[in-house]
Write an enzyme that holds these catalytic residues in place. Structure first.
Site, mmCIF file in Angstrom:
data_model
loop_
_atom_site.group_PDB
_atom_site.id
_atom_site.type_symbol
_atom_site.label_atom_id
_atom_site.label_comp_id
_atom_site.label_asym_id
_atom_site.label_seq_id
_atom_site.Cartn_x
_atom_site.Cartn_y
_atom_site.Cartn_z
ATOM 1 N N LYS A 1 -1.167 -13.726 -8.952
ATOM 2 C CA LYS A 1 -1.746 -14.880 -8.251
ATOM 3 C C LYS A 1 -3.263 -14.732 -8.246
ATOM 4 O O LYS A 1 -3.787 -13.614 -8.234
ATOM 5 C CB LYS A 1 -1.188 -14.974 -6.834
ATOM 6 C CG LYS A 1 -1.953 -14.193 -5.825
ATOM 7 C CD LYS A 1 -1.753 -14.664 -4.390
ATOM 8 C CE LYS A 1 -2.759 -13.917 -3.539
ATOM 9 N NZ LYS A 1 -3.377 -14.575 -2.470
ATOM 10 N N LYS B 1 0.845 -1.208 0.000
ATOM 11 C CA LYS B 1 0.000 0.000 0.000
ATOM 12 C C LYS B 1 0.877 1.255 0.000
ATOM 13 O O LYS B 1 0.604 2.221 -0.708
ATOM 14 C CB LYS B 1 -0.896 0.038 1.247
ATOM 15 C CG LYS B 1 -1.922 -1.061 1.286
ATOM 16 C CD LYS B 1 -3.172 -0.652 0.533
ATOM 17 C CE LYS B 1 -4.205 -1.759 0.597
ATOM 18 N NZ LYS B 1 -5.301 -1.591 -0.322
ATOM 19 N N LYS C 1 -9.263 -12.869 -4.997
ATOM 20 C CA LYS C 1 -10.595 -12.278 -5.162
ATOM 21 C C LYS C 1 -10.510 -10.768 -5.320
ATOM 22 O O LYS C 1 -11.330 -10.166 -6.000
ATOM 23 C CB LYS C 1 -11.516 -12.672 -4.008
ATOM 24 C CG LYS C 1 -11.063 -12.239 -2.646
ATOM 25 C CD LYS C 1 -11.711 -13.072 -1.566
ATOM 26 C CE LYS C 1 -10.953 -12.910 -0.261
ATOM 27 N NZ LYS C 1 -11.001 -14.083 0.589
HETATM 28 P P1 ADP Z 1 -7.462 -13.842 -1.621
HETATM 29 O O1 ADP Z 1 -6.029 -13.574 -2.029
HETATM 30 O O2 ADP Z 1 -8.298 -14.288 -2.758
HETATM 31 O O3 ADP Z 1 -8.058 -12.658 -0.851
HETATM 32 P P2 ADP Z 1 -7.230 -15.026 0.989
HETATM 33 O O4 ADP Z 1 -6.192 -14.006 1.332
HETATM 34 O O5 ADP Z 1 -8.547 -14.935 1.676
HETATM 35 O O6 ADP Z 1 -7.436 -15.053 -0.587
HETATM 36 O O7 ADP Z 1 -6.601 -16.462 1.239
HETATM 37 C C1 ADP Z 1 -7.205 -17.547 1.907
HETATM 38 C C2 ADP Z 1 -6.244 -18.718 1.875
HETATM 39 O O8 ADP Z 1 -6.061 -19.160 0.528
HETATM 40 C C3 ADP Z 1 -4.835 -18.382 2.403
HETATM 41 O O9 ADP Z 1 -4.316 -19.483 3.123
HETATM 42 C C4 ADP Z 1 -4.039 -18.116 1.148
HETATM 43 O O10 ADP Z 1 -2.678 -18.402 1.322
HETATM 44 C C5 ADP Z 1 -4.683 -19.086 0.157
HETATM 45 N N1 ADP Z 1 -4.617 -18.546 -1.212
HETATM 46 C C6 ADP Z 1 -5.259 -17.447 -1.695
HETATM 47 N N2 ADP Z 1 -4.972 -17.237 -2.991
HETATM 48 C C7 ADP Z 1 -4.129 -18.256 -3.348
HETATM 49 C C8 ADP Z 1 -3.476 -18.622 -4.583
HETATM 50 N N3 ADP Z 1 -3.650 -17.926 -5.702
HETATM 51 N N4 ADP Z 1 -2.669 -19.711 -4.562
HETATM 52 C C9 ADP Z 1 -2.499 -20.442 -3.442
HETATM 53 N N5 ADP Z 1 -3.079 -20.161 -2.265
HETATM 54 C C10 ADP Z 1 -3.893 -19.087 -2.210
#
Ligand code: ADP
Ligand code: TRP
Length: 328
Positions: A195, A112, A198
């Site tokens: 990566k 950020k 959401k």
């Molecule tokens: P996002 O990045 O979509 O907001 P979160 O931060 O809520 O997802 O992540 C929830 C879980 O899923 C965490 O343990 C995170 O490491 C895993 N995770 C999220 N995106 C990925 C990805 N592209 N590849 C592998 N693991 C992921």
């Protein structure tokens, strides 16, 4: 029995392929042989979700998603972070054992600042790793199953634990990340660049309506160099083939598609349509369970109540031990 702990932030109401292969799949597999504590990190979600209705909807949906994907509440203690006041309590204590500089280097905050958004970052985001360290250390787990993006948070947790142990004697075992196999640690998004996440929207949702999933798959990036289906294409690093390897149980079909893709003998549309079918086969049973579960509105609160009882016993015990050691 070794203990495992993990949390998921209810910052949206739909899980994606990255969440599943990066974290949830391992979490669900671990429930067979470990004492598992999994929780909804609703206090963490407050960094971004500022609507009561949205937060409550996200929490309910994520629990149902987990149940549909195979989490067994008889085996796992599943609870809500905000139900256990020991989490923020320990976080306040631990904030005194971490230098400010370390928090300034945490990715979420640093990114950020790099974007020039420091003045709009809330203090909750800055403080995020401390609350996460408290979440983990309260339960003294051996493993924390998460995706690669959470490794830095685990490092900060270990750092805090080590500082505390040095000052007050052995209190917290150092938790280890439990990572999936390499291809799933940081699953690439449908944009082929970042990566899957959401917040970027480059996702394939697990429980969205079929037409949404179809669109997400059909719009996925493939090999940008390939203009016509008759051009030889690149399979390595191509998101569509990465997803095929994860969800397509018909390994011969994947090998055959790859061979034809390399030779310029198959179009992107066929590869994607087969991916869509494989995806629906893989997640079909969970999607069916998910539909049934949504007709049971009481279920989530019942599970959380059970979880709260079990989790608070352990959390309160650790908090009491910490307070005693530091002289509170
Ligand atoms: P996002 O990045 O979509 O907001 P979160 O931060 O809520 O997802 O992540 C929830 C879980 O899923 C965490 O343990 C995170 O490491 C895993 N995770 C999220 N995106 C990925 C990805 N592209 N590849 C592998 N693991 C992921
Ligand atoms: N930070 C994690 C995420 O964004 C969620 C989380 C909060 C967590 N507390 C935790 C994960 C403790 C593991 C352990 O996905």
């Amino acid at each position: 029995m070794k203990r495992v702990l993990s949390g998921i932030k209810p910052s949206s109401d739909s899980l994606h392929l990255g969440n599943y292969f990066g974290a949830i799949k391992q979490q669900i597999e671990l429930q067979a042989n470990y004492q598992c504590f999994f929780f909804i990190a609703d206090l963490h979600a407050l960094t971004t979700v500022h609507s009561k209705e949205e937060l409550q909807k996200n929490i309910r949906n994520i629990i149902l998603d987990y149940l549909a994907l195979g989490l067994d509440p008889e085996k796992v203690t599943f609870f809500r972070q905000s139900d256990i006041p020991a989490h923020p309590y320990l976080a306040v204590i631990l904030s005194n054992f971490i230098p400010l500089g370390l928090l300034k280097r945490a990715h979420a905050y640093k990114d950020k600042v790099a974007k020039g958004e420091e003045s709009s970052v809330n203090a909750g985001l800055f403080y995020y790793p401390v609350l996460m360290a408290a979440d983990i250390l309260l339960y003294k787990p051996t493993y924390v199953p998460v995706g690669e993006d959470q490794i830095q948070h685990l490092e900060i947790t270990r750092d805090i634990a080590e500082r505390f142990n040095k000052l007050y004697g052995q209190t917290f075992p150092l938790p280890q990340p439990f990572l999936p196999k390499k291809e799933s640690r940081r699953l690439i998004g449908t944009d082929g660049k970042k990566k899957m996440s959401k917040s970027i929207g480059n996702i394939i949702s697990i429980f969205a309506p079929e037409e949404v999933i179809k669109k997400q798959i059909m719009n996925s990036y493939t090999d940008p160099q390939r203009i016509h289906p008759t051009d030889p294409g690149r399979v390595e690093g191509n998101p569509v083939f990465i997803y095929h390897h994860l969800v397509n149980k018909n390994k011969e079909e994947v090998a055959e598609l790859e061979a034809r893709y390399r030779q310029g003998k198959v179009g992107d549309v066929e590869v994607k349509e087969k991916l869509y079918r494989a995806f629906m086969d893989y997640f079909g049973p969970a999607r069916k369970r998910r539909k049934k579960l949504s007709s049971k509105p009481q279920l989530t609160e019942e599970i959380l109540l059970q979880g709260k009882k079990k989790a608070s016993q352990l959390a309160e015990k650790t908090l009491a031990e910490v307070k005693e050691k530091i002289g509170l």
